[in-house]
Enzyme design. Structure first.
Site, PDB file in Angstrom:
ATOM      1  N   HIS A  35      -6.136  -1.019  15.499  1.00 38.65           N
ATOM      2  CA  HIS A  35      -6.176  -0.241  14.253  1.00 38.65           C
ATOM      3  C   HIS A  35      -7.222  -0.812  13.299  1.00 38.65           C
ATOM      4  CE1 HIS A  35      -3.725   2.209  11.124  1.00 38.65           C
ATOM      5  NE2 HIS A  35      -4.960   2.030  10.692  1.00 38.65           N
ATOM      6  N   LEU A  94     -14.015   1.493  10.966  1.00 40.66           N
ATOM      7  CA  LEU A  94     -15.398   0.997  11.061  1.00 40.66           C
ATOM      8  C   LEU A  94     -16.354   1.777  10.149  1.00 40.66           C
ATOM      9  CD1 LEU A  94     -15.718   0.131  14.858  1.00 40.66           C
ATOM     10  CD2 LEU A  94     -14.983  -1.310  12.952  1.00 40.66           C
ATOM     11  N   HIS A 128       0.336   7.763  10.717  1.00 37.48           N
ATOM     12  CA  HIS A 128       0.413   7.032   9.449  1.00 37.48           C
ATOM     13  C   HIS A 128       1.626   7.624   8.742  1.00 37.48           C
ATOM     14  CE1 HIS A 128      -1.585   5.855   5.420  1.00 37.48           C
ATOM     15  NE2 HIS A 128      -0.588   6.640   5.073  1.00 37.48           N
ATOM     16  N   HIS A 141       0.797   0.610  11.260  1.00 39.91           N
ATOM     17  CA  HIS A 141       1.117  -0.318  10.156  1.00 39.91           C
ATOM     18  C   HIS A 141       2.529  -0.179   9.584  1.00 39.91           C
ATOM     19  CE1 HIS A 141      -0.107   3.275   8.044  1.00 39.91           C
ATOM     20  NE2 HIS A 141      -1.407   3.036   8.153  1.00 39.91           N
ATOM     21  N   ASN A 158      -2.242   0.411   1.713  1.00 41.85           N
ATOM     22  CA  ASN A 158      -1.232   1.415   2.001  1.00 41.85           C
ATOM     23  C   ASN A 158      -0.932   1.392   3.489  1.00 41.85           C
ATOM     24  OD1 ASN A 158       0.545   3.483   1.574  1.00 41.85           O
ATOM     25  ND2 ASN A 158      -0.988   5.098   1.783  1.00 41.85           N
ATOM     26  N   ASP A 190      -5.349  -3.144  10.651  1.00 38.46           N
ATOM     27  CA  ASP A 190      -5.687  -2.088   9.691  1.00 38.46           C
ATOM     28  C   ASP A 190      -6.917  -2.505   8.863  1.00 38.46           C
ATOM     29  OD1 ASP A 190      -5.669   0.269   8.281  1.00 38.46           O
ATOM     30  OD2 ASP A 190      -3.879  -0.177   7.105  1.00 38.46           O
TER      31      ASP A 190
END
Lengths: 440, 352
Positions: free
Chosen positions: A61, A64, A180, A233, A279, A306
């Site tokens: 995760h 880029l 997410h 996450h 987040n 993340d």
């Protein structure tokens, strides 16, 4: 001279059940052999005694930022950051500009990654066109172009119907849907974990239940469809409870946790440092402690960073106006060693499972094991290296980390991708024996 | 930094110059002070430990009492025919208001002028922020002109902290988002003390939109530090989670909060923040939480009614209560000037 012999390191390869002193022979970009006192032959020998030799670490995760936000990171700088952090591969989220919702963008990303020649880069495609939650992207086409999963990360998959269809459709393509998880109406314009600290500091809250509710939805839909759902996450104890229950019911659900969530709490909000704004937000100590238990007992499958680079100017604003996210690729290994391994919470085997075996399995990509004949993606780690994180010296284009100044035990010695030494750490004496490839 | 004379009143001419300073006044007896404020030397003693006034949370009880005692002396200045002392002569104070404010900005401006500071006020509509400049750049540009103090109001919680990390100037937080509004709490305490001669042991009820209120947060910190029994009441939707940990009793039953209260402090319902479905209608809000004569009758007979303004008559408070004998609302406004003079004066004490 042909090949590279990593001599005398501690090899930890959970898939083959190895945890002990072994030599690893690499040749032609592949693992040739793993064994005790392997014959040297014509190979270059590097003494890695005292170091750890593991299957290449995979961060499933990362962001880029290319195309579209090259001032934050590019595929080349992100890949450089990855190998400096000990990762041989990363999976990059599609929330670029344009969004990676079609094969041509995936191909562009892979071309850039090949030009960089550092870490392997696995694009993750969008679930919906523009990640707008309105219509499915061409998922099979994305898969054919090289995507390894789909996600609308940055946002949840907006409707239950779309999530249902995505799970059904990807089951056909053999990819997971990474969500997410966050109810956007409960999140509202929240900027920090809803609780005492946000109340005291006057910051709008995001309740943990905004995440938990969504995870419950997705687990239910994974049960309906038989599709593979991976939680991005995960940050609360309630979310972990939902995942544990889902797994116990035999539902195809896996999850990842980021280092900042198993280390920091919302106490870090004091002072309004925008580098603690991410987040999902930093949660409470009881959440953090439960995530650690999940990492120990196996209910958490993966550590993923993340990695979310933002330019310093973007972070140097009022807390509520700053973008969410921190960089993570270069701090993950030191943080995980220092907080989980050296504290005795997890074994090295578990460490490798969390950072290599399981992400490889979930994404269905190469790696995760030092199997003879497999591509030689190898991380060489220095568990006893003590170093202080200097944000300004991060390889990533962005420096937005809250861990600057932290002195941590455990680091990276060298990173090998497809048999090529793509990174060596000058602070690790034994790593100087490697001959790194020159990278344009 | 600019060279400037010490703000010590003894170094300047004027009425304040003669008398000695009433230092170390105990908390509970705010004996009216007709003399000058405590002398603050160029080294910053004996004034405030803090460099900036970012919030009440960072202040010690002693610092709060020092400010309140100093405000007593400043109050006297305001009662003179010539309402001006030279304490901040040659000092530059910038009032930087990113949110509309009439009362607070005017109050600061008057306070600054009464201390002889050179002041200018920048309102958001006329600033370059509307051209896309960041707060940091605005602050750096201001800083380049060497102001001694910046008074800032901003819509974001923590904005004053950010400013204090950038600027060498002393920062006075005139309200940051939902976080703190320290001078409001100080003027509220000053007003309470003048009526009740103490803060410790008083029952203070704070009623209204607690969730979005910086006035509430600053008042809770201040009143708890000085030993008041603080009750807060609002619909469940407007009570910030975990707020009991600040040492207050939170209740949705407004009558319980008001019962036997010495002070009833009403908070404004912020219409602009009501998109979040916090309550069904202003009518129902007033029915459940509005301060009426009947509800006020539950308080102690000598209870005072406060409101930081601007009031929504008929929403959080009935007009006959707002204008009634228990109301000290306009007194709060007039005390605001004295309290802000005290803050400016004491913070200037540490300037070199």
């Amino acid at each position: 001279m042909s090949g590279l012999l990593l001599k005398g390191g501690r090899v930890v390869d959970p898939v083959s059940g190895i945890d002990g002193t072994r030599d690893v022979l690499i040749d032609g970009g592949l693992i040739k052999a793993v064994g005790i006192d392997l014959p040297v032959g014509s190979a270059q020998v590097v003494d890695v005694a005292g170091l750890l030799v593991t299957p290449g670490l995979i961060d499933m995760h990362v962001h880029l930022r290319e195309p579209g936000h090259e001032h934050k990171e590019t595929i080349a700088t992100g890949a450089a950051s990855a190998v400096a952090g000990g990762f041989t591969a990363v999976a990059c989220m599609p929330n670029t500009d344009p969004v990676n919702d079609q094969a041509s963008i995936t191909q562009f990303m892979l071309k850039r990654a090949a030009e960089a020649g550092l870490a392997r880069v696995y694009p993750i495609g969008a679930v919906t066109l523009g990640s707008k939650g309105e219509a499915l992207a061409e998922i099979a086409d994305l898969k054919a172009a090289g995507c390894v999963a789909i996600s609308d990360d940055g946002k949840p998959v907006l409707t239950a119907l779309l999530m249902r269809r995505a799970l059904e459709y990807t089951a056909m393509c053999g990819m997971p849907v990474i969500d997410h998880c966050e109810d956007p109406t409960l999140k509202g314009d929240g900027v920090a974990h809803e609780g005492f600290n946000a109340s005291r500091l006057g910051l709008k809250g995001i309740p943990g239940e905004a995440e938990e509710l969504w995870i419950e939805r997705d687990i239910t839909l994974a049960g309906l469809t038989g599709g593979r759902f991976h939680v991005a996450h995960l940050s609360t104890r309630g979310s972990l409870r939902a995942v544990r229950v889902g797994k116990a019911r035999g539902i195809n659900v896996t999850c990842e946790v980021a280092p900042h969530h198993f280390i920091l709490t919302d106490d870090a909000l004091e002072g309004y440092d925008t580098n603690v704004k991410m987040n999902p937000p930093l949660r409470e100590a009881s959440d953090r402690d439960e995530l650690v238990r999940g990492l120990v007992d196996g209910s958490v499958d993966v550590i993923a960073t993340d990695h979310a680079p933002h330019h310093a100017d973007e972070k140097r604003v009022e807390f509520d106006r700053a973008p969410f996210g921190i960089v993570g690729l270069e701090t993950c290994v030191p943080l995980t060693f220092d907080r989980l391994v050296h504290t005795g919470l997890i074994t090295l085997t578990r460490f490798v499972e969390l950072l290599s075996v399981n992400p490889a399995r979930i994404l269905g990509v190469t790696g995760g094991a030092l199997t003879p004949g497999a591509p030689a993606d190898v991380s060489i780690l220095a568990p006893d290296l003590s170093a202080t994180i200097d944000a300004s010296r991060l390889v990533s284009k962005s420096k937005n980390t809250p861990f600057g100044g932290w002195t941590l035990k455990g680091g990276v010695a060298a990173t090998i991708v497809a048999g090529r030494v793509v990174y060596t750490n000058p602070d690790v004496p034994r790593a100087r024996a490697f001959t790194p490839v020159s990278v344009a | 930094m600019i060279e400037a004379p010490s703000p010590s009143p003894t170094s300047t001419s004027g009425q304040l110059a003669q008398a000695s300073a009433p230092q170390g006044t105990p908390a509970s007896s705010p004996a009216p002070v007709s003399g000058p404020p405590p002398q603050a030397s160029a080294q910053g003693a004996p004034g405030l430990r803090v460099r900036h006034l970012l919030g009440i949370e960072e202040l010690s009880p002693e610092e709060i009492v020092l400010i309140l005692d100093t405000a007593e002396a400043m109050k006297e200045v305001g009662s003179r025919t010539v309402k001006k002392v030279p304490a901040l002569r040659g000092r530059t104070v910038v009032n930087l208001f990113f949110e509309p404010s009439t009362r607070t900005r005017t109050s600061f401006e008057i306070a600054e002028k009464r201390l002889s500071a050179d002041t200018l006020s920048i309102a958001v509509a006329t600033s370059s922020v509307t051209k896309g400049e960041t707060l940091v750049d605005t602050a750096l540009n201001l800083e380049a002109m060497s102001p001694d103090m910046i008074v800032m109001r901003h819509a974001s919680s923590g904005a004053a902290h950010l400013l204090s990390q950038i600027c060498r100037a002393r920062i006075i937080n005139a309200g940051d988002g939902m976080h703190e509004h320290p001078t409001q709490a100080l003027l509220d305490a000053f007003t309470i003390r003048r009526h009740k001669q103490r803060i410790a042991g008083l029952k203070v009820a704070i009623i209204g939109d607690l969730l979005h209120s910086r006035v509430f947060r600053s008042n809770v910190h201040l009143l708890r530090k000085l030993g008041a029994d603080v009750w807060v009441s609002a619909p469940r939707t407007l009570i910030p989670p975990g707020i009991e940990r600040l040492g207050v009793t939170a209740t949705t039953r407004v009558e319980d909060a008001i019962a036997d209260a010495d002070v009833v402090m009403m908070l404004r319902i912020q219409m602009e923040r009501m998109q979040g479905h916090f309550f069904p209608s202003l009518r129902e809000y007033f029915t459940l939480y509005g301060l009426t004569k009947e509800r006020l009758a539950l308080a102690r007979p000598d209870a005072i009614v406060m409101h930081p303004g601007p009031m929504n008559r008929g929403v959080e408070i009935a007009s006959d209560v707002a204008d009634g004998p228990a109301s000290v609302i306009l007194e709060q406004v007039s005390n605001g000037v004295a309290v802000r003079m005290a803050v400016l004066y004491l913070l200037a004490g540490g300037l070199d």
